[in-house]
Write a protein that holds these residues in place. Sequence first.
Motif, mmCIF file in Angstrom:
data_model
loop_
_atom_site.group_PDB
_atom_site.id
_atom_site.type_symbol
_atom_site.label_atom_id
_atom_site.label_comp_id
_atom_site.label_asym_id
_atom_site.label_seq_id
_atom_site.Cartn_x
_atom_site.Cartn_y
_atom_site.Cartn_z
ATOM 1 N N GLN A 131 4.825 1.512 1.802
ATOM 2 C CA GLN A 131 5.902 2.587 0.774
ATOM 3 C C GLN A 131 6.376 3.618 1.384
ATOM 4 N N ALA A 132 5.705 5.071 1.890
ATOM 5 C CA ALA A 132 5.847 6.180 1.406
ATOM 6 C C ALA A 132 6.748 5.454 3.198
ATOM 7 N N ASP B 172 10.010 4.300 2.523
ATOM 8 C CA ASP B 172 11.001 5.451 1.945
ATOM 9 C C ASP B 172 11.526 6.034 2.997
ATOM 10 N N PRO C 53 0.609 -1.491 0.294
ATOM 11 C CA PRO C 53 -0.301 0.257 0.277
ATOM 12 C C PRO C 53 0.677 0.975 -0.396
ATOM 13 N N ASN C 54 0.164 2.931 -0.637
ATOM 14 C CA ASN C 54 1.347 3.606 -0.134
ATOM 15 C C ASN C 54 1.802 3.929 0.839
ATOM 16 N N GLU C 55 0.696 3.855 2.074
ATOM 17 C CA GLU C 55 1.572 4.222 2.731
ATOM 18 C C GLU C 55 2.560 3.748 3.640
#
Length: 119
Positions: free
Chosen positions: A10-11, A14, A6-8
Motif C-alpha cells: 500500500q505504501a 501511494d 500488506p502495508n508495504e
Amino acid sequence: MTTILPNEVQAGLDLARKRALKASSRLAIEAGDRRLKVLRRWDGGFAVEAEEVPHLRGLVDLYDGPRHLSRCLIVASEEEGGEIRYDVKQMTAAADEQPLDYVRAEDAPVGLIEQYAGN
C-alpha cells in the motif's frame, strides 16, 4: 469482496501515485522563497505534498509552469493521505499590464509621433 494489501505494498502504491501526480502537474505555488508542486487543484482549493511543506497560511502565488496565474489567500484545511489540502479564501488573477485609473477610449492613439523637420 474486499482486498487487503500488506502495508508495504500500500505504501508503494501511494508513493507511485504521488510521483505520477507530481510529474503530470505543471502547477506550482510560490510562498516566500519556496516553490512547491501542486498535486491536485479543484474549484476553491489545491493540495500539496505534506512532507515538503509546513502548514502555510496567507498569500501565495500560483503558477502554471513559468506563467503567473494568480495570487491566492489560503488557509490549511486538512491533512490526509500524505497531502495537505488548502482552501482558497480569495483569488486575484494576475494581469500582464498595470491597471489604469481612468477609462481608455477605444479609438485613443497608441503613441505620439512628433513631426520631424530635419534635413
